[in-house]
Write a protein that holds these residues in place. Structure first.
Motif, PDB file in Angstrom:
ATOM      1  N   MET A   1      30.215 -99.206  27.280  1.00 45.60           N
ATOM      2  CA  MET A   1      29.955-100.493  26.634  1.00 45.60           C
ATOM      3  C   MET A   1      29.567-100.299  25.175  1.00 45.60           C
ATOM      4  O   MET A   1      29.918-101.095  24.317  1.00 45.60           O
ATOM      5  N   ASP A   2      28.814 -99.228  24.867  1.00 41.59           N
ATOM      6  CA  ASP A   2      28.420 -98.970  23.481  1.00 41.59           C
ATOM      7  C   ASP A   2      29.644 -98.751  22.599  1.00 41.59           C
ATOM      8  O   ASP A   2      29.697 -99.212  21.462  1.00 41.59           O
ATOM      9  N   LEU A   3      30.671 -98.062  23.146  1.00 42.28           N
ATOM     10  CA  LEU A   3      31.893 -97.825  22.389  1.00 42.28           C
ATOM     11  C   LEU A   3      32.608 -99.142  22.104  1.00 42.28           C
ATOM     12  O   LEU A   3      33.075 -99.379  20.987  1.00 42.28           O
ATOM     13  N   ILE A   4      32.682-100.011  23.100  1.00 38.09           N
ATOM     14  CA  ILE A   4      33.349-101.302  22.928  1.00 38.09           C
ATOM     15  C   ILE A   4      32.648-102.123  21.855  1.00 38.09           C
ATOM     16  O   ILE A   4      33.290-102.697  20.964  1.00 38.09           O
ATOM     17  N   HIS A   5      31.322-102.174  21.919  1.00 37.90           N
ATOM     18  CA  HIS A   5      30.559-102.940  20.919  1.00 37.90           C
ATOM     19  C   HIS A   5      30.749-102.351  19.526  1.00 37.90           C
ATOM     20  O   HIS A   5      30.879-103.075  18.538  1.00 37.90           O
ATOM     21  N   SER A   6      30.792-101.021  19.446  1.00 36.05           N
ATOM     22  CA  SER A   6      30.957-100.370  18.150  1.00 36.05           C
ATOM     23  C   SER A   6      32.301-100.717  17.527  1.00 36.05           C
ATOM     24  O   SER A   6      32.392-101.035  16.337  1.00 36.05           O
ATOM     25  N   ILE A   7      33.373-100.679  18.355  1.00 29.40           N
ATOM     26  CA  ILE A   7      34.707-101.011  17.841  1.00 29.40           C
ATOM     27  C   ILE A   7      34.763-102.471  17.409  1.00 29.40           C
ATOM     28  O   ILE A   7      35.278-102.807  16.335  1.00 29.40           O
ATOM     29  N   SER A   8      34.209-103.353  18.231  1.00 26.72           N
ATOM     30  CA  SER A   8      34.249-104.787  17.930  1.00 26.72           C
ATOM     31  C   SER A   8      33.487-105.109  16.649  1.00 26.72           C
ATOM     32  O   SER A   8      33.947-105.879  15.803  1.00 26.72           O
ATOM     33  N   GLU A   9      32.319-104.510  16.485  1.00 24.96           N
ATOM     34  CA  GLU A   9      31.484-104.815  15.324  1.00 24.96           C
ATOM     35  C   GLU A   9      32.085-104.286  14.026  1.00 24.96           C
ATOM     36  O   GLU A   9      31.794-104.804  12.941  1.00 24.96           O
ATOM     37  N   ASN A  10      32.934-103.269  14.116  1.00 23.24           N
ATOM     38  CA  ASN A  10      33.524-102.682  12.913  1.00 23.24           C
ATOM     39  C   ASN A  10      34.879-103.276  12.552  1.00 23.24           C
ATOM     40  O   ASN A  10      35.495-102.841  11.583  1.00 23.24           O
ATOM     41  N   GLN A  11      35.330-104.268  13.310  1.00 20.64           N
ATOM     42  CA  GLN A  11      36.568-104.955  12.966  1.00 20.64           C
ATOM     43  C   GLN A  11      36.312-105.957  11.850  1.00 20.64           C
ATOM     44  O   GLN A  11      35.371-106.752  11.922  1.00 20.64           O
ATOM     45  N   GLU A  12      37.134-105.948  10.808  1.00 15.75           N
ATOM     46  CA  GLU A  12      36.996-106.935   9.734  1.00 15.75           C
ATOM     47  C   GLU A  12      37.288-108.333  10.256  1.00 15.75           C
ATOM     48  O   GLU A  12      36.608-109.302   9.919  1.00 15.75           O
ATOM     49  N   THR A  13      38.345-108.453  11.070  1.00 15.43           N
ATOM     50  CA  THR A  13      38.677-109.713  11.726  1.00 15.43           C
ATOM     51  C   THR A  13      38.712-109.455  13.221  1.00 15.43           C
ATOM     52  O   THR A  13      39.483-108.610  13.679  1.00 15.43           O
ATOM     53  N   PRO A  14      37.874-110.135  14.002  1.00 15.40           N
ATOM     54  CA  PRO A  14      37.833-109.882  15.440  1.00 15.40           C
ATOM     55  C   PRO A  14      39.207-110.069  16.097  1.00 15.40           C
ATOM     56  O   PRO A  14      39.839-111.130  15.943  1.00 15.40           O
ATOM     57  N   GLN A  15      39.685-109.059  16.768  1.00  8.26           N
ATOM     58  CA  GLN A  15      40.966-109.100  17.451  1.00  8.26           C
ATOM     59  C   GLN A  15      40.817-108.478  18.836  1.00  8.26           C
ATOM     60  O   GLN A  15      40.067-107.521  19.027  1.00  8.26           O
ATOM     61  N   PRO A  16      41.532-109.033  19.823  1.00  7.28           N
ATOM     62  CA  PRO A  16      41.502-108.401  21.145  1.00  7.28           C
ATOM     63  C   PRO A  16      42.210-107.057  21.107  1.00  7.28           C
ATOM     64  O   PRO A  16      43.111-106.837  20.290  1.00  7.28           O
ATOM     65  N   PHE A  17      41.815-106.148  21.971  1.00  8.12           N
ATOM     66  CA  PHE A  17      42.465-104.840  22.024  1.00  8.12           C
ATOM     67  C   PHE A  17      42.310-104.266  23.426  1.00  8.12           C
ATOM     68  O   PHE A  17      41.486-104.716  24.227  1.00  8.12           O
ATOM     69  N   TYR A  18      43.159-103.280  23.710  1.00  3.03           N
ATOM     70  CA  TYR A  18      43.111-102.597  24.999  1.00  3.03           C
ATOM     71  C   TYR A  18      42.449-101.233  24.847  1.00  3.03           C
ATOM     72  O   TYR A  18      42.667-100.524  23.859  1.00  3.03           O
ATOM     73  N   LEU A  19      41.666-100.853  25.847  1.00  2.00           N
ATOM     74  CA  LEU A  19      41.144 -99.503  25.957  1.00  2.00           C
ATOM     75  C   LEU A  19      41.892 -98.790  27.078  1.00  2.00           C
ATOM     76  O   LEU A  19      42.038 -99.325  28.185  1.00  2.00           O
TER      77      LEU A  19
END
Length: 244
Positions: A1-19
């Motif tokens: 979950m920490d990785l997901i939050h880190s990726i989301s917070e570092n997006q300039e524009t929030p976009q869905p993505f797959y892990l």
């Protein structure tokens, strides 16, 4: 979950993505080799052509089931050798047949006399797998009997036609008839990563042993898993923009 939050917070524009969970991919390959040790998996590229997934299954030893020139190009681009590719479209454009010949993809499926004639002219080194129509597949999640395959009374004439054309013909499907066993059997797809998979493996392995006992030549068995490797390895991460 920490990785997901880190990726989301570092997006300039929030976009869905797959892990992609590479550990799950490895587990699935282990499960396949355990339950179907003598059946070579040819991953169905059209199920998911995610580059990371393709690279992962390739590194774990999977072969590939490609339905078009573009899919063949994608797999060859990973460094996979052409002898690990099955060209599964039973109705191919001449330009795609020529391409397969030029890169050394020498195994394909067919279910008509017209396809034999095209392959004889444009790819005479190609070996053929005859696709058999699956009877009573109306309960399948993806019934293919209305799209592909030949009826029982068409099998011998088409194999004979392929032989007369100088092409090597084998059987793709589960069907027994009055000819010596062929060296290649493709049992197709439809596998899922669930509690039934090990039981399916036992049934398939018993059938393979029976066929090997009756065979006059070594038997090579392949399958075309798609969702088995692709269905459970991805997690979609998305943002919630409203709560009403």
């Amino acid at each position: 979950m920490d990785l997901i939050h880190s990726i989301s917070e570092n997006q300039e524009t929030p976009q869905p993505f797959y892990l992609l969970d590479l550990g799950t991919v490895e587990r699935l390959m282990h499960s396949w080799k355990h339950s179907l040790p003598t059946t070579k998996p040819f991953y169905t590229v059209k199920c998911s052509s995610n580059p990371a997934l393709l690279a992962a299954v390739a590194s774990l030893g999977a072969n590939f089931n490609c339905a078009s020139q573009a899919e063949i190009e994608t797999i060859l681009g990973l460094g996979v050798s052409p002898d690990r590719i099955l060209y599964t479209n039973p109705c191919k454009a001449v330009s795609h047949i020529k391409y397969a010949a030029s890169v050394g993809v020498n195994l394909t499926t067919f279910d008509s006399k017209g396809e034999i004639e095209k392959i004889k002219q444009w790819h005479p080194k190609c070996a053929l797998l005859l696709r058999i129509k699956i009877a009573n597949d109306h309960t399948s999640w993806r019934p293919l009997g209305t799209k592909f395959g030949v009826l029982p009374d068409e099998i011998l004439p088409l194999l004979s036609e392929a032989h007369l054309s100088g092409l090597k013909g084998c059987v793709c499907g589960s069907f027994q008839f009055g000819m010596p066993p062929k060296q290649v059997l493709n049992i197709g797809g439809g596998f899922k990563d669930n509690s039934l998979f090990s039981e399916i493996g036992k049934t398939v392995n018993e059938a393979i042993k029976d066929m090997e006992a009756a065979a006059t030549a070594p038997l090579s068995v392949m399958a075309e898993p798609g969702r088995f490797f692709a269905e459970t390895v991805f997690t979609l991460v998305t943002n919630v923009f409203g709560n009403e």
